[in-house]
Design an enzyme around this catalytic site. Structure first.
Site, PDB file in Angstrom:
ATOM      1  N   LYS A  22       1.891  -5.725 -23.050  1.00 42.25           N
ATOM      2  CA  LYS A  22       3.055  -5.774 -22.143  1.00 42.25           C
ATOM      3  C   LYS A  22       3.830  -4.460 -22.217  1.00 42.25           C
ATOM      4  O   LYS A  22       4.165  -3.863 -21.201  1.00 42.25           O
ATOM      5  CB  LYS A  22       3.977  -6.929 -22.554  1.00 42.25           C
ATOM      6  CG  LYS A  22       5.371  -6.834 -21.962  1.00 42.25           C
ATOM      7  CD  LYS A  22       6.281  -7.970 -22.388  1.00 42.25           C
ATOM      8  CE  LYS A  22       7.022  -7.779 -23.680  1.00 42.25           C
ATOM      9  NZ  LYS A  22       8.260  -6.991 -23.635  1.00 42.25           N
ATOM     10  N   ASN A  23       4.118  -4.007 -23.451  1.00 37.61           N
ATOM     11  CA  ASN A  23       4.999  -2.847 -23.586  1.00 37.61           C
ATOM     12  C   ASN A  23       4.307  -1.525 -23.262  1.00 37.61           C
ATOM     13  O   ASN A  23       4.975  -0.506 -23.107  1.00 37.61           O
ATOM     14  CB  ASN A  23       5.616  -2.817 -24.989  1.00 37.61           C
ATOM     15  CG  ASN A  23       6.652  -3.917 -25.155  1.00 37.61           C
ATOM     16  OD1 ASN A  23       7.059  -4.542 -24.178  1.00 37.61           O
ATOM     17  ND2 ASN A  23       7.078  -4.160 -26.379  1.00 37.61           N
ATOM     18  N   CYS A 126      22.330  -7.806 -25.037  1.00 35.68           N
ATOM     19  CA  CYS A 126      20.981  -8.308 -25.271  1.00 35.68           C
ATOM     20  C   CYS A 126      20.986  -9.171 -26.523  1.00 35.68           C
ATOM     21  O   CYS A 126      21.720  -8.896 -27.465  1.00 35.68           O
ATOM     22  CB  CYS A 126      20.063  -7.103 -25.450  1.00 35.68           C
ATOM     23  SG  CYS A 126      18.405  -7.526 -25.925  1.00 35.68           S
ATOM     24  N   ARG A 131      21.995  -2.370 -27.426  1.00 34.89           N
ATOM     25  CA  ARG A 131      20.855  -1.517 -27.051  1.00 34.89           C
ATOM     26  C   ARG A 131      21.323  -0.419 -26.109  1.00 34.89           C
ATOM     27  O   ARG A 131      21.104  -0.476 -24.901  1.00 34.89           O
ATOM     28  CB  ARG A 131      19.743  -2.366 -26.444  1.00 34.89           C
ATOM     29  CG  ARG A 131      19.159  -3.313 -27.458  1.00 34.89           C
ATOM     30  CD  ARG A 131      18.071  -4.160 -26.897  1.00 34.89           C
ATOM     31  NE  ARG A 131      16.862  -3.421 -26.584  1.00 34.89           N
ATOM     32  CZ  ARG A 131      15.791  -3.966 -26.036  1.00 34.89           C
ATOM     33  NH1 ARG A 131      15.794  -5.248 -25.737  1.00 34.89           N
ATOM     34  NH2 ARG A 131      14.735  -3.237 -25.766  1.00 34.89           N
ATOM     35  N   ASP A 318       9.151  -5.891 -33.733  1.00 27.56           N
ATOM     36  CA  ASP A 318       8.700  -6.989 -32.865  1.00 27.56           C
ATOM     37  C   ASP A 318       7.862  -8.031 -33.610  1.00 27.56           C
ATOM     38  O   ASP A 318       7.473  -9.041 -33.016  1.00 27.56           O
ATOM     39  CB  ASP A 318       7.894  -6.426 -31.678  1.00 27.56           C
ATOM     40  CG  ASP A 318       8.777  -5.662 -30.707  1.00 27.56           C
ATOM     41  OD1 ASP A 318      10.013  -5.761 -30.821  1.00 27.56           O
ATOM     42  OD2 ASP A 318       8.238  -4.950 -29.835  1.00 27.56           O
ATOM     43  N   ARG A 410       7.786 -14.510 -21.266  1.00 28.90           N
ATOM     44  CA  ARG A 410       8.022 -13.112 -20.893  1.00 28.90           C
ATOM     45  C   ARG A 410       6.966 -12.204 -21.514  1.00 28.90           C
ATOM     46  O   ARG A 410       6.648 -11.159 -20.952  1.00 28.90           O
ATOM     47  CB  ARG A 410       9.390 -12.648 -21.407  1.00 28.90           C
ATOM     48  CG  ARG A 410      10.542 -13.365 -20.780  1.00 28.90           C
ATOM     49  CD  ARG A 410      11.835 -12.801 -21.270  1.00 28.90           C
ATOM     50  NE  ARG A 410      11.910 -11.381 -20.934  1.00 28.90           N
ATOM     51  CZ  ARG A 410      12.986 -10.637 -21.062  1.00 28.90           C
ATOM     52  NH1 ARG A 410      14.090 -11.168 -21.515  1.00 28.90           N
ATOM     53  NH2 ARG A 410      12.979  -9.368 -20.747  1.00 28.90           N
TER      54      ARG A 410
END
Ligand code: EPZ
Length: 448
Positions: A22-23, A126, A131, A318, A410
């Site tokens: 995803k990233n 967030c 952030r 993460d 997500r």
């Protein structure tokens, strides 16, 4: 809004295909803005963040089509995403989209380079903490952009183009991933040479730089903290396959470890995960390379370990929540220090509701190992926190109900299907049943 109902404990065994990252996909999709025409990005996972980002590119003027070949469905590698960026006539990142996904900020650099102007809603608060984007803006200003804030929007202008220069991208928590992506993309079309010092070295940035190189960009030092970019006049559309998702892979590694199971991960690059593998081995988990991936298993007890999150090649923030779920069951005390997002601990209270023993002191968490976790209704607060709750649910005794799983959708492609194929018992249900059940459980507790 759906919920997960998870029956535990289970022991997982079998093979799992890891999806595209995803990233890595998000900035690479933004890079398509830089070259007018049709780019095809392969192995883009089917996730709600990807859909939101696709909508954003659509609002700018791009046309997006998805084709998912049968082979991609079978091996869970997502599909091809075609982005036609011939027209980019509305360089505006609307609040309605940016507020749903902060990664939207990475259109700023490419829009500025392509259109000489960009307006992007300033990202707000967030769940994982403060952030800021000050370093993104500092870098783009140094390339010559004039930037001001108007009605909650960042307005960036460079009508005569950007000019290369030396830029330091370090901040109080080290390098910035999307900040590096923004400045790197902008600098590919700047006049002259740009040197980015303290650039992020994450595999997703390497993937973006490799993709930009395939588009005709001239970048040296890829994978190092110093990126040297010689600006070019224009880039060409590209066909490019994104790397496997190292965070999804790490989550499944923890799934094997926490259930004392054995999983073969297919499409997984251990070289992107050395810090993770090191911690797993420390915890008593075996990780062995296998064709196209690895095999992860645990037979003995979970040993306590200390973890400090850091920018790559350090241990990734993460995966902090998922490892905390695992260490909850260790034979002894562990310490987890969060050095990237010091407030990223929303999962602690929920894991404690499942009988974990976690105590937070600033950015440090003391994890006192317990013998077992117990099922409970819990609330997902953000993407990786939700993953930690699902992992805990796999071994907790009883039925764990994870509410607000839109967070997990997500970033994890078909997570319950992948887990069920290797022995989990997870059902996805609609929120109405959850609401009724949740209310009845709460009223039972109140009555007691
Ligand atoms: C990326 O976010 C990832 N998102 C995050 O993944 C990941 O947690 C993070 O990098 C760190 O690895 C995407 O790639 C879409 P940063 P990013 O800028 O780039 C501070 C997930 O779960 N900072 O590298 O926004 C910042 O506050 C997500 O998939 C500044 O001070 O993170 C943080 O402390 C969540 N000023 C640190 O740097 C800035 O201008 C690192 O943040 C920018 C960042």
């Amino acid at each position: 809004m759906d919920i997960f109902r998870i029956e535990g404990p289970v022991r997982l065994s079998g093979a799992v295909n890891i999806s595209g990252s995803k990233n890595a996909s998000l900035p690479i999709m933004a890079a398509a803005i830089l070259a007018a025409g049709k780019s095809v990005i392969k192995a883009v996972p089917q996730l709600s963040d990807i859909s939101v980002f696709s909508q954003l590119l659509g609002q700018l003027g791009c046309e997006l089509t998805r084709s998912t070949p049968l082979s991609a469905v079978a091996d869970s590698k997502g599909g091809d995403l075609c982005i036609d960026s011939k027209v980019v006539d509305n360089p505006v990142g609307e609040y309605e989209i940016v507020r749903r996904m902060r990664a939207s900020i990475c259109i700023l650099g490419p829009l500025l380079a392509r259109c000489g102007r960009a307006e992007v809603s300033m990202p707000g608060g967030c769940a994982i903490g403060d952030r800021p984007i000050d370093i993104h803006l500092r870098g783009l200003r140094e390339l010559g952009a004039k930037i001001h804030l108007k009605n909650g929007y960042i307005v960036a202008e460079a009508p005569h183009g950007l000019t290369g220069c030396d830029i330091f991208m370090g901040g109080p928590f080290g390098s910035t991933v999307l900040g590096t992506a923004n400045v790197l993309m902008a600098s590919t079309l700047a006049r002259g040479k740009t040197i980015i010092e303290s650039a992020a070295c994450e595999p997703e940035i390497v993937d973006l730089a490799n993709c930009l190189t395939r588009m005709g960009a001239k970048i040296n030092g890829i994978g190092s903290p110093q990126l040297i970019v010689e600006g070019v006049k224009q880039l060409q559309p590209v066909e490019y396959q994104v790397i496997p998702d190292r965070i999804e892979a790490g989550t499944f590694m923890v799934a094997a470890a926490i259930t004392a199971g054995q999983l073969r991960l297919v499409n997984c690059r251990l070289n992107d995960m050395m810090a993770v593998v090191d911690r797993l081995r420390n915890i008593g988990v075996t990780v062995e390379t296998a064709k196209g991936g690895c095999v992860v298993a645990r037979e003995g007890p979970v040993k306590p370990a200390d973890i400090t999150t850091q920018p790559f090649p350090g241990f990734p923030t993460d995966l902090q929540a998922q490892f905390m779920a695992l260490l909850s069951l260790a034979e002894g005390n562990s310490i987890v220090i969060e050095k990237v997002f010091p407030d990223r601990f929303m999962h602690i209270a929920e894991l404690n509701r499942m009988a974990a023993n976690l105590r937070k002191e600033g950015p440090v968490v003391i994890v006192a190992g317990v013998n077992r976790l117990v099922a409970a209704p819990v609330m997902a607060s953000d993407l990786r926190a939700s993953a930690a709750l699902v992992l805990a649910g796999l071994v907790a005794e009883g039925t764990t109900v994870v509410n607000r799983i839109y967070h997990i959708d997500r970033g994890y492609e078909k997570i319950e299907k992948k887990l069920n194929m290797v022995g989990a018992k997870i059902s996805r249900e609609s929120d109405e049943s959850m609401t009724a059940e949740f209310i009845s459980q709460i009223s039972e507790r109140v009555e007691k």
